[in-house]
Design a protein around this motif. Structure first.
Motif, PDB file in Angstrom:
ATOM      1  N   ARG A  20     -44.997   5.371  39.115  1.00 14.81           N
ATOM      2  CA  ARG A  20     -45.042   3.912  39.114  1.00 14.81           C
ATOM      3  C   ARG A  20     -44.158   3.398  37.976  1.00 14.81           C
ATOM      4  NH1 ARG A  20     -51.301   4.015  38.244  1.00 14.81           N
ATOM      5  NH2 ARG A  20     -50.469   5.708  36.970  1.00 14.81           N
ATOM      6  N   VAL A  21     -43.181   2.587  38.345  1.00  8.56           N
ATOM      7  CA  VAL A  21     -42.195   2.123  37.375  1.00  8.56           C
ATOM      8  C   VAL A  21     -42.242   0.602  37.284  1.00  8.56           C
ATOM      9  CG1 VAL A  21     -39.753   2.025  36.765  1.00  8.56           C
ATOM     10  CG2 VAL A  21     -40.693   4.090  37.826  1.00  8.56           C
ATOM     11  N   GLY A  22     -42.387   0.096  36.069  1.00  7.07           N
ATOM     12  CA  GLY A  22     -42.293  -1.334  35.813  1.00  7.07           C
ATOM     13  C   GLY A  22     -40.955  -1.656  35.174  1.00  7.07           C
ATOM     14  N   ILE A  23     -40.215  -2.571  35.773  1.00  9.90           N
ATOM     15  CA  ILE A  23     -38.895  -2.944  35.267  1.00  9.90           C
ATOM     16  C   ILE A  23     -38.944  -4.396  34.822  1.00  9.90           C
ATOM     17  CG2 ILE A  23     -36.450  -3.220  35.824  1.00  9.90           C
ATOM     18  CD1 ILE A  23     -36.764  -1.027  37.911  1.00  9.90           C
ATOM     19  N   GLY A  25     -37.020  -7.439  34.028  1.00  3.09           N
ATOM     20  CA  GLY A  25     -35.706  -8.012  34.235  1.00  3.09           C
ATOM     21  C   GLY A  25     -35.154  -7.676  35.610  1.00  3.09           C
ATOM     22  N   GLY A  26     -34.814  -8.712  36.384  1.00  8.33           N
ATOM     23  CA  GLY A  26     -34.313  -8.508  37.735  1.00  8.33           C
ATOM     24  C   GLY A  26     -32.860  -8.905  37.898  1.00  8.33           C
ATOM     25  N   GLY A  27     -32.058  -8.735  36.840  1.00  6.34           N
ATOM     26  CA  GLY A  27     -30.623  -8.988  36.934  1.00  6.34           C
ATOM     27  C   GLY A  27     -29.876  -7.726  37.318  1.00  6.34           C
ATOM     28  N   LEU A  28     -28.625  -7.633  36.904  1.00  9.85           N
ATOM     29  CA  LEU A  28     -27.802  -6.490  37.283  1.00  9.85           C
ATOM     30  C   LEU A  28     -28.393  -5.165  36.792  1.00  9.85           C
ATOM     31  CD1 LEU A  28     -24.202  -7.878  36.620  1.00  9.85           C
ATOM     32  CD2 LEU A  28     -25.278  -7.451  38.846  1.00  9.85           C
ATOM     33  N   ALA A  29     -28.843  -5.125  35.537  1.00 14.95           N
ATOM     34  CA  ALA A  29     -29.378  -3.888  34.983  1.00 14.95           C
ATOM     35  C   ALA A  29     -30.652  -3.458  35.706  1.00 14.95           C
ATOM     36  CB  ALA A  29     -29.642  -4.049  33.489  1.00 14.95           C
ATOM     37  N   GLY A  30     -31.583  -4.391  35.901  1.00 12.72           N
ATOM     38  CA  GLY A  30     -32.843  -4.053  36.546  1.00 12.72           C
ATOM     39  C   GLY A  30     -32.681  -3.630  37.991  1.00 12.72           C
ATOM     40  N   LEU A  31     -31.834  -4.336  38.735  1.00 18.95           N
ATOM     41  CA  LEU A  31     -31.648  -4.007  40.147  1.00 18.95           C
ATOM     42  C   LEU A  31     -30.912  -2.679  40.328  1.00 18.95           C
ATOM     43  CD1 LEU A  31     -30.755  -7.547  41.527  1.00 18.95           C
ATOM     44  CD2 LEU A  31     -32.855  -6.246  41.962  1.00 18.95           C
ATOM     45  N   ASP A 209     -50.719   0.260  33.608  1.00 22.65           N
ATOM     46  CA  ASP A 209     -50.895   1.107  34.780  1.00 22.65           C
ATOM     47  C   ASP A 209     -49.600   1.782  35.240  1.00 22.65           C
ATOM     48  OD1 ASP A 209     -53.632   0.558  34.982  1.00 22.65           O
ATOM     49  OD2 ASP A 209     -53.259  -1.257  36.153  1.00 22.65           O
ATOM     50  N   PHE A 210     -48.504   1.556  34.512  1.00 17.45           N
ATOM     51  CA  PHE A 210     -47.236   2.164  34.908  1.00 17.45           C
ATOM     52  C   PHE A 210     -47.020   3.491  34.184  1.00 17.45           C
ATOM     53  CE2 PHE A 210     -46.555  -2.388  35.636  1.00 17.45           C
ATOM     54  CZ  PHE A 210     -46.128  -2.357  36.958  1.00 17.45           C
ATOM     55  N   ASP A 211     -46.368   4.413  34.880  1.00 18.94           N
ATOM     56  CA  ASP A 211     -46.004   5.679  34.257  1.00 18.94           C
ATOM     57  C   ASP A 211     -44.778   5.525  33.366  1.00 18.94           C
ATOM     58  OD1 ASP A 211     -47.950   7.324  35.715  1.00 18.94           O
ATOM     59  OD2 ASP A 211     -46.741   6.811  37.460  1.00 18.94           O
ATOM     60  N   THR A 212     -43.871   4.649  33.775  1.00 16.88           N
ATOM     61  CA  THR A 212     -42.636   4.410  33.036  1.00 16.88           C
ATOM     62  C   THR A 212     -42.349   2.919  33.011  1.00 16.88           C
ATOM     63  OG1 THR A 212     -41.695   6.558  33.651  1.00 16.88           O
ATOM     64  CG2 THR A 212     -40.139   4.847  32.992  1.00 16.88           C
ATOM     65  N   VAL A 213     -41.857   2.433  31.893  1.00 13.82           N
ATOM     66  CA  VAL A 213     -41.471   1.030  31.754  1.00 13.82           C
ATOM     67  C   VAL A 213     -40.018   0.976  31.297  1.00 13.82           C
ATOM     68  CG1 VAL A 213     -41.810  -1.091  30.420  1.00 13.82           C
ATOM     69  CG2 VAL A 213     -43.789   0.177  31.296  1.00 13.82           C
ATOM     70  N   ILE A 214     -39.237   0.111  31.949  1.00 14.96           N
ATOM     71  CA  ILE A 214     -37.827  -0.026  31.610  1.00 14.96           C
ATOM     72  C   ILE A 214     -37.537  -1.469  31.226  1.00 14.96           C
ATOM     73  CG2 ILE A 214     -35.452   0.250  32.423  1.00 14.96           C
ATOM     74  CD1 ILE A 214     -36.662   2.238  34.530  1.00 14.96           C
TER      75      ILE A 214
END
Length: 394
Positions: A20-23, A25-31, A209-214
């Motif tokens: 489960r990954v939480g990102i 930011g939904g701009g160029l880097a996040g997408l 609850d996320f395994d990884t956060v970016i």
């Protein structure tokens, strides 16, 4: 040695089976990060946190000029420019499967204003004939007063950023079996930055609850009351304002340079609407942004010599603004910041991808790809010196 390798294998096995990954930011880097994670492991559950309800309607990525090419400001090939161009085009092609009007033009003109630039651009054309062509007199109908230009074509493109990011998110949603969720931050937080919590909702609670956060956002990560401390990274926050204009001559002949993108320090780029162009952008380090009159004066002074036809025949519609994260110049130029965060208070397995700045389109695919490889292998030294250029020297 064996123990380290075994831990990496176990980590990789866990990720490939349930992750489960939480990102943020939904701009160029996040997408880009989301796409490459899903490509490597289609069962990944992805959640993107963003200030805006859909991709491409806010932030620095959304108001960018959309110019995709592999050259640095001096007209030479940027660091890993060809690899960056190829990976960016891979994402563009994925977005085009879901959205129309992602690609507005298939050529960009880089105007030469002196003999030194003429020599450099001619050298670039000789070295990179697959996408660079030298033109002595690009067009008698040009809006530019300059006679010489480097035409960038092939994989070089002008993108409509909203369509591109919307299409890329749709592509992410179509990959694999994992869940994909876009969470809009509460309205009261939009007025500040993505790290502010006026309603006392802690980020630790959101992310537990996320395994990884970016952390893949831009300036919102570092502004007042934010998620990360700006002083811990080699960056500056740079304001940028651009002008949208409508042309009044009504002629949108695609063969005229006027209706293609022009770069010469500043840029003029066609917009999706007929007879509209974007001129950008200012480069502001001061806390107080330029006034509208100052923006017009700055951009007109810096672009009139190559885009007089735009200013003489156009009407200003509006001024857009955003704040970018610009990394300090390193041995390979200005590169994004990617890697694992040490001792992050928000989550024990936190990673960062920020600082795309003016080369966001060129580098978002390349560094998103590199970051995902680092995460999946739990390898914080992927690329060693190059990707870790931003870390303090021991």
């Amino acid at each position: 040695m064996y123990g380290t390798q075994q831990r990496r294998q176990n980590h990789h096995h866990i990720i490939l089976n349930s992750h489960r990954v939480g990102i943020i930011g939904g701009g160029l880097a996040g997408l880009s990060t989301a796409y490459h994670l899903l490509e490597k492991n289609p069962s990944t559950d992805i959640t993107i946190f963003d200030q805006y309800p859909t991709p491409g309607i806010g932030g620095a990525s959304a108001v960018a000029g959309g110019l995709l090419h592999p050259l640095n400001p001096r007209g030479k090939l940027a660091w890993n420019g060809l690899e960056g161009l190829a990976l960016a085009n891979k994402l563009v092609n994925a977005a085009c499967e879901f959205e129309n009007d992602v690609v507005l033009r298939n050529k960009i003109y880089r105007i030469a204003m002196n003999e030194d630039q003429v020599t450099k651009f001619q050298t670039t054309a000789n070295q990179l004939p697959e996408f660079a062509t030298w033109l002595d007199q690009p067009s008698s109908n040009s809006s530019s007063s300059a006679d010489d230009a480097l035409k960038l074509s092939g994989d070089c493109k002008v993108l409509h950023m909203k369509s591109y990011m919307k299409g890329l998110w749709s592509s992410c949603q179509s990959i694999g079996t994992g869940t994909k969720e876009w969470i809009t931050l509460p309205e009261q937080e939009e007025k500040e930055d993505i790290g502010t919590s006026n309603n006392n909702i802690e980020w630790e609670e959101r992310l537990k609850d996320f395994d990884t956060v970016i952390f893949a956002a831009g300036s919102g990560l570092f502004q007042t009351s934010s998620l990360l401390e700006k002083e811990e990274f080699p960056i500056h926050l740079v304001g940028g304002q651009s002008i949208e204009m409508t042309m009044n001559d009504g002629d949108d002949d695609d063969d005229k340079i006027l209706w293609n993108a022009i770069i010469c320090g500043k840029y003029v780029s066609p917009m999706i609407e007929k007879n509209r162009v974007l001129i950008g952008s200012t480069h502001e380090f001061k806390e107080e942004p330029m006034t509208p009159n100052e923006v017009e004066d700055e951009l007109k002074t810096r672009s009139y010599h190559f885009a007089s036809g735009v200013w003489d025949n156009g009407t200003i519609d509006r001024i857009t603004s955003a704040t970018r994260v610009q990394s300090n110049r390193g041995p390979y130029g200005r590169l994004p910041i990617v890697g694992k965060l040490k001792d992050c208070r928000h989550h024990p397995n936190s990673w960062i991808f920020t600082g795309l700045s003016g080369r966001g389109l060129l580098y978002h695919g390349l560094f998103g790809h590199n970051l995902v490889n680092m995460i999946l292998e739990e390898n914080t030294t992927e690329g060693s010196e190059i990707l870790n250029w931003w870390r303090p020297k021991l």
